[in-house]
Each structure stands twice: as C-alpha cells, then as structure tokens.
Design an enzyme around this catalytic site. Sequence first.
Site, PDB file in Angstrom:
ATOM      1  N   SER A 147       0.854  -1.192   0.000  1.00 16.53           N
ATOM      2  CA  SER A 147       0.000   0.000   0.000  1.00 16.53           C
ATOM      3  C   SER A 147       0.882   1.231   0.000  1.00 16.53           C
ATOM      4  O   SER A 147       2.037   1.183   0.449  1.00 16.53           O
ATOM      5  CB  SER A 147      -0.893   0.012   1.247  1.00 16.53           C
ATOM      6  OG  SER A 147      -1.520   1.263   1.434  1.00 16.53           O
ATOM      7  N   TYR A 160      -1.669  -1.028  10.481  1.00 21.19           N
ATOM      8  CA  TYR A 160      -1.787  -1.309   9.044  1.00 21.19           C
ATOM      9  C   TYR A 160      -0.572  -0.779   8.290  1.00 21.19           C
ATOM     10  O   TYR A 160       0.041  -1.490   7.485  1.00 21.19           O
ATOM     11  CB  TYR A 160      -3.069  -0.676   8.506  1.00 21.19           C
ATOM     12  CG  TYR A 160      -3.275  -0.854   7.022  1.00 21.19           C
ATOM     13  CD1 TYR A 160      -3.881  -2.006   6.524  1.00 21.19           C
ATOM     14  CD2 TYR A 160      -2.894   0.135   6.112  1.00 21.19           C
ATOM     15  CE1 TYR A 160      -4.083  -2.173   5.159  1.00 21.19           C
ATOM     16  CE2 TYR A 160      -3.086  -0.023   4.751  1.00 21.19           C
ATOM     17  CZ  TYR A 160      -3.686  -1.176   4.280  1.00 21.19           C
ATOM     18  OH  TYR A 160      -3.885  -1.339   2.935  1.00 21.19           O
TER      19      TYR A 160
END
Length: 257
Positions: A147, A160
Amino acid sequence: MFLPSFRLDGKRAVVTGAGRGIGRALAVGLAEAGADVALIARTREDLEETASIIHELGSRTLILQADVTKRKEVQQAVAQVQGEWKNIDILINNAGMNIRSKALEVTDEEWQTIMDTNLKSAFMFAQEIGKIMKEQPTGGRIINISSVAGHVALRTGVVYASTKAAMIQMTKVLAMEWGQYGINVNSIGPWYFKTPLTAKLLADEDYVRDILAVTPLKRVGELPELVGPVVFLSSEAGSYVSGQTLFVDGGMTIHGF
C-alpha cells in the site's frame, strides 16, 4: 522481435484473499491472461463467485477455503495446489485487513490480528510456495500487495501502515535471497480503488475531496488499472524486475505542495 509476451498461458497462480475486491479482480485478470488460478480465502461463497467468472473465461480454478493466518492451513492449501497442478508459477499475496484505531487506542489483540493477516500470512505463503518455486527450472513470481501507506504517513492506522512498510522490505530481502533460484519478488502499492471495502469511505464527499487533493490524476483508481501491473510483473514482460514496489496511485506518492 523485441516485444516480450504479457500472456500467462500454461501458468498456475495462487491468489490469497481472492473472494472479493482487489483479490477477485487480480484472480480474474490472471485468468484473462491465460493462467489457471487457485483461489484462497475464508468465505467459500465468495470464492465460488470468483471461480464462476474465471470458468467463463476458460481457465481452471481450485477453491481453497482457509484461514491464511494459520500455518497448518497454509501448508494444507499449498500442498493441495501442488498435488493438483504440480508447479506453482505465480503467488499473489493479497489477503489483508485493517482496524482504524488511533495509535493511543490500539489493543494488543488488534495489533496481532492485523500483523497476522497482512504480514505473517504473506510470509508463510511466500515461504511455503518459495520452497516449490526453488525446485522449478522456471522459478516463479511472487507479488505482494502492499500500500502507499507503507511509504507515506496516512490516516489508515499505525498497525496497518507498519505491516505494509514491512511487506515492502520483506519483498526486497526475499528478492535478494531467492533471485539465484529464478524467483522474482515484487510488490504493488495501491492508493484508493473502488471496492466493496472502500465503498463507505468513498461515499463520504469530504473524505474523497481530501483524497483527490493529494492525487495528481484527481480521481480514484479503477480495478482494471491494478490488474495490468500485476499481469506485467507475472509475465515474461517483467522478467528482469525484482525487489521493486510499483506504486499504482495516480501519482499520490510524488505529491508536493
């Protein structure tokens, strides 16, 4: 002739988190390029929907319902794919999740759940399938779905972001260790794409305005725009690319003021 093939005919791929969203799109895209695809996720109904789309394209599938955070279930899934297809040419580590707790509110349980789902599962699949690819004359391709949150600081949550940053570094180390076996290891770093998981966030006009303010292309990504880079890295066209993270982000990570 200088144009290498982007086709994946005869290749066998494993995609984790293949039941919906990005995982489904990538699995179907690999099938469109000619690959047979083993689909792994927890929910069988979602996997069956993905499989039905792939069957219409003429490719074969295996449906493997598994908890990707459990070593035994990972080993069983990989063994089943190898038993059916012998070779495994492509691994897409897509399974992931998030709990958007602020740093001062993160619990030990949240930390472990996100770490296990996003990072540990990817390493376990890479490790188990890497053992198979190592013995194959053709090596293999491993693509980790990271990401932009692994590269820049975002409001996605510290845990995350930590898993995605670690995945980028894991990609580099595996590429260095396994290059001698003909195994290419790369990662993809998406920004926002239209999926069922982002639907609620993207329905918030203020949130979308903030996203577009730091996105040079001034729009959210469409899933086919993520499929193309993954097929490229899986094919002969990407044969000399390894250890890299390709940010598919509309220019977000280069944004300046």
